[in-house]
Motif scaffolding. Structure first.
Motif, PDB file in Angstrom:
ATOM      1  N   ALA A 142       0.931  -1.209  -0.116  1.00  0.00           N
ATOM      2  CA  ALA A 142      -0.033   0.117   0.004  1.00  0.00           C
ATOM      3  C   ALA A 142       0.671   1.174   0.050  1.00  0.00           C
ATOM      4  N   GLY A 143       1.779   1.359   0.744  1.00  0.00           N
ATOM      5  CA  GLY A 143       2.654   2.417   0.984  1.00  0.00           C
ATOM      6  C   GLY A 143       3.500   2.817  -0.388  1.00  0.00           C
ATOM      7  N   ARG A 144       4.146   1.780  -0.932  1.00  0.00           N
ATOM      8  CA  ARG A 144       4.846   1.951  -2.243  1.00  0.00           C
ATOM      9  C   ARG A 144       4.014   2.374  -3.140  1.00  0.00           C
ATOM     10  N   ALA A 145       2.827   1.879  -3.395  1.00  0.00           N
ATOM     11  CA  ALA A 145       1.807   2.254  -4.390  1.00  0.00           C
ATOM     12  C   ALA A 145       1.223   3.763  -4.346  1.00  0.00           C
ATOM     13  N   ALA A 146       1.124   4.117  -3.168  1.00  0.00           N
ATOM     14  CA  ALA A 146       0.770   5.499  -3.076  1.00  0.00           C
ATOM     15  C   ALA A 146       1.718   6.506  -3.235  1.00  0.00           C
ATOM     16  N   ASP A 147       3.224   6.036  -2.774  1.00  0.00           N
ATOM     17  CA  ASP A 147       4.270   6.917  -3.177  1.00  0.00           C
ATOM     18  C   ASP A 147       4.562   6.990  -4.441  1.00  0.00           C
ATOM     19  N   LEU A 148       4.429   6.091  -5.507  1.00  0.00           N
ATOM     20  CA  LEU A 148       4.453   5.799  -6.855  1.00  0.00           C
ATOM     21  C   LEU A 148       3.328   6.654  -7.495  1.00  0.00           C
ATOM     22  N   ALA A 149       2.132   6.511  -6.934  1.00  0.00           N
ATOM     23  CA  ALA A 149       1.101   7.345  -7.471  1.00  0.00           C
ATOM     24  C   ALA A 149       1.187   8.889  -7.470  1.00  0.00           C
ATOM     25  N   GLY A 150       1.891   9.344  -6.123  1.00  0.00           N
ATOM     26  CA  GLY A 150       2.125  10.660  -5.775  1.00  0.00           C
ATOM     27  C   GLY A 150       3.279  11.172  -6.832  1.00  0.00           C
ATOM     28  N   ALA A 151       4.103  10.432  -7.072  1.00  0.00           N
ATOM     29  CA  ALA A 151       5.243  10.810  -7.869  1.00  0.00           C
ATOM     30  C   ALA A 151       4.892  11.094  -9.375  1.00  0.00           C
ATOM     31  N   ILE A 152       3.842  10.039  -9.724  1.00  0.00           N
ATOM     32  CA  ILE A 152       3.238  10.217 -11.104  1.00  0.00           C
ATOM     33  C   ILE A 152       2.352  11.685 -11.209  1.00  0.00           C
ATOM     34  N   ARG A 153       1.501  11.695 -10.342  1.00  0.00           N
ATOM     35  CA  ARG A 153       0.646  12.941 -10.191  1.00  0.00           C
ATOM     36  C   ARG A 153       1.394  14.087 -10.231  1.00  0.00           C
ATOM     37  N   GLU A 154       2.644  14.219  -9.672  1.00  0.00           N
ATOM     38  CA  GLU A 154       3.434  15.328  -9.229  1.00  0.00           C
ATOM     39  C   GLU A 154       4.026  15.781 -10.767  1.00  0.00           C
ATOM     40  N   ARG A 155       4.358  14.695 -11.473  1.00  0.00           N
ATOM     41  CA  ARG A 155       5.054  14.941 -12.855  1.00  0.00           C
ATOM     42  C   ARG A 155       4.019  15.337 -13.919  1.00  0.00           C
ATOM     43  N   LEU A 156       2.811  14.651 -13.883  1.00  0.00           N
ATOM     44  CA  LEU A 156       1.821  15.077 -14.692  1.00  0.00           C
ATOM     45  C   LEU A 156       1.230  16.509 -14.676  1.00  0.00           C
ATOM     46  N   ALA A 157       1.368  16.907 -13.332  1.00  0.00           N
ATOM     47  CA  ALA A 157       0.950  18.254 -13.275  1.00  0.00           C
ATOM     48  C   ALA A 157       1.743  19.426 -13.965  1.00  0.00           C
ATOM     49  N   GLU A 158       2.952  19.057 -14.576  1.00  0.00           N
ATOM     50  CA  GLU A 158       3.851  19.729 -15.386  1.00  0.00           C
ATOM     51  C   GLU A 158       3.119  19.969 -16.830  1.00  0.00           C
ATOM     52  N   VAL A 214       7.020  -0.071 -12.645  1.00  0.00           N
ATOM     53  CA  VAL A 214       6.333   1.406 -12.495  1.00  0.00           C
ATOM     54  C   VAL A 214       7.600   2.057 -12.264  1.00  0.00           C
ATOM     55  N   ALA A 215       8.324   1.863 -10.923  1.00  0.00           N
ATOM     56  CA  ALA A 215       9.462   2.546 -10.416  1.00  0.00           C
ATOM     57  C   ALA A 215      10.563   2.806 -11.152  1.00  0.00           C
ATOM     58  N   GLY A 216      10.951   1.477 -12.248  1.00  0.00           N
ATOM     59  CA  GLY A 216      11.855   1.708 -13.163  1.00  0.00           C
ATOM     60  C   GLY A 216      11.510   2.767 -14.191  1.00  0.00           C
ATOM     61  N   TRP A 217      10.350   2.754 -14.711  1.00  0.00           N
ATOM     62  CA  TRP A 217       9.854   3.870 -15.694  1.00  0.00           C
ATOM     63  C   TRP A 217      10.285   5.479 -15.250  1.00  0.00           C
ATOM     64  N   LEU A 218       9.712   5.325 -14.006  1.00  0.00           N
ATOM     65  CA  LEU A 218       9.770   6.585 -13.336  1.00  0.00           C
ATOM     66  C   LEU A 218      11.455   7.201 -13.120  1.00  0.00           C
ATOM     67  N   ASP A 219      12.182   6.325 -12.622  1.00  0.00           N
ATOM     68  CA  ASP A 219      13.637   6.701 -12.412  1.00  0.00           C
ATOM     69  C   ASP A 219      14.536   6.442 -13.573  1.00  0.00           C
ATOM     70  N   GLY A 220      13.944   5.941 -14.799  1.00  0.00           N
ATOM     71  CA  GLY A 220      14.691   5.781 -15.982  1.00  0.00           C
ATOM     72  C   GLY A 220      15.618   4.628 -16.081  1.00  0.00           C
ATOM     73  N   THR A 221      15.393   3.585 -15.170  1.00  0.00           N
ATOM     74  CA  THR A 221      16.308   2.461 -15.218  1.00  0.00           C
ATOM     75  C   THR A 221      15.619   1.409 -15.958  1.00  0.00           C
ATOM     76  N   ARG A 222      14.372   1.211 -16.116  1.00  0.00           N
ATOM     77  CA  ARG A 222      13.803   0.293 -16.984  1.00  0.00           C
ATOM     78  C   ARG A 222      13.875   0.477 -18.378  1.00  0.00           C
ATOM     79  N   CYS A 223      13.871   1.907 -18.730  1.00  0.00           N
ATOM     80  CA  CYS A 223      13.849   2.097 -20.446  1.00  0.00           C
ATOM     81  C   CYS A 223      14.609   3.437 -20.313  1.00  0.00           C
TER      82      CYS A 223
END
Length: 417
Positions: free
Chosen positions: A256-272, A400-409
């Motif tokens: 639950a905690g990790r999913a919520a943190d990832l969602a928060g990071a996604i929302r913050e970047r989408l706001a741009e 999800v985390a890998g796409w956000l930090d650039g390590t997966r692709c």
């Protein structure tokens, strides 16, 4: 675990299903969960594959149960059970209380009359064969109807949605897009669609055959008419990150905690980026694209067509391909296929970023939206009750985390979260 989720997927479900089957003159022999649609704070709906004994014969049946959607009312085959605090609706397919047109769409004689009324098969001599191609309890179903001289698809929706979907199909068909042509619709939620030609792109992806280039798919999206932007706006998958994180947390509290943190990071970047104004398909991925060779000859499921960011369509395709690479197990063939899927996802992402003529999308934005779609897809293993779904969910969150930090692709300019 959420109480309604526990009620409909745990041991107590046997009593609910047994009571409903007994009310229709049968005896529940065995059951298993096939599909879970859990919306925390709103509704929980579950589909089951059950073995039922009736009149001395044993048969397999699809059952459904829902907490929170009992407002849809009852009907033949629907049993409502309550302990004073919680009310559960239980039914046998096709008597879904949320899809009032489904019994008619799954009745051979009724469909035969429908074909004749539409002039599709006026001389049919035998009732058409019917096959269920998709079923999401209380949400939608797709029935294929095939006779000696005709073939069509009956899409069953909640009644309030059918007119809008008919309008989307008509708009895109009239604009020359290779979508199923609408042949008619009814107020109770039945939409009749023509068939498309070709095979699913998913089959080509799975078998390592030729697929469209990134340029081909950009060309396909270029054909979406500007009038698509006049349709109602629907949230992109990535824009609903918080909702899907809550679903994951309810099913798998350890994440639950990790999913919520990832969602928060996604929302913050989408706001741009703000709100998009591009015409979009809304749910573009390999199972929605029909191919003849490597040429696109069909586009399915335009339910979400409307204004948005083109990058959401591109991210949806990339994310679905990446998910196909995440299967568990150690089988060498599966590992090779997974590696191929992952390369394909990365190649499409790179192609969408580097597209010439100013058509490329921003790498950081695309990576964020891929992560958002993957977060929505992380609910899938639990929804379909995949074996070892907990581990599969965690693998998807890793992606999800890998796409956000650039390590997966790694994409030029994507940056880190």
């Amino acid at each position: 675990m959420d109480a309604s989720l526990d009620l409909l997927t745990g041991d107590a479900a046997a009593e609910l299903l047994g009571a409903a089957v007994a009310a229709s003159g049968g005896e529940l022999v065995d059951w298993r969960v096939r599909q879970v649609d859990h919306r925390p704070g709103a509704a929980t709906t579950v589909a089951y594959r059950a073995t039922v004994r009736r009149n001395g014969a044993t048969r397999s049946e699809t059952l459904g149960a829902s907490v929170g959607r009992t407002r849809d009312g009852g009907g033949p085959g629907v049993v409502t059970l309550s302990d004073g605090d919680t009310t559960v609706a239980v039914w046998r397919f096709p008597d879904d209380p949320g899809l009032p047109a489904l019994p008619r769409a799954f009745d051979r004689e009724g469909v035969e009359e429908l074909l004749a009324d539409l002039g599709v098969d006026p001389d049919g001599r035998a009732a058409p064969e019917l096959a269920v191609r998709a079923y999401r309890p209380t949400r939608r179903a797709v029935i294929e109807a095939r006779s000696a001289s005709a073939r069509m698809f009956l899409k069953v929706l909640r009644p309030r949605r059918v007119e809008g979907l008919h309008r989307r199909h008509a708009l895109l068909s009239d604009a020359g897009l290779p979508v199923p042509r609408p042949l008619g619709w009814s107020d109770d939620g039945l939409l009749v669609l023509s068939p498309l030609h070709g095979t699913e792109m998913r089959a080509a992806v799975r078998d390592g055959k030729a697929v469209p280039s990134p340029q081909d798919l950009l060309d396909l999206l270029d054909r979406l008419p500007a009038d698509v932007c006049d349709l109602p706006r629907r949230p992109a998958w990535s824009e609903s990150a918080r909702h899907y994180a809550a679903m994951i947390g309810a099913a798998l509290p350890a994440e639950a905690g990790r999913a919520a943190d990832l969602a928060g990071a996604i929302r913050e970047r989408l706001a741009e980026r703000g709100t998009g104004t591009d015409p979009t398909h809304g749910d573009l991925y390999e199972a929605q694209i029909m191919l003849t060779g490597d040429r696109v000859t069909g586009l399915l499921d335009v339910d979400s067509a409307g204004p948005g960011h083109r990058a959401d369509d591109l991210a949806c395709l990339v994310a679905h391909l990446d998910v196909l690479s995440l299967g568990g197990g150690t089988d060498p063939g599966r590992a090779a296929r997974g590696a191929r899927m992952r390369r394909l996802a990365a190649d499409y992402a790179a192609g969408f970023v580097a597209a010439p003529g100013g058509r490329g999308v921003d790498a950081r934005d695309l990576s964020t939206r891929v992560a958002g779609v993957l977060l929505s897809l992380a609910t899938g293993p639990h929804r379909v009750q995949e074996r070892e779904w907990q581990a599969a969910t965690s693998r998807r969150l890793d992606a999800v985390a890998g796409w956000l930090d650039g390590t997966r692709c790694p994409l030029p300019g994507a940056g880190a979260a």
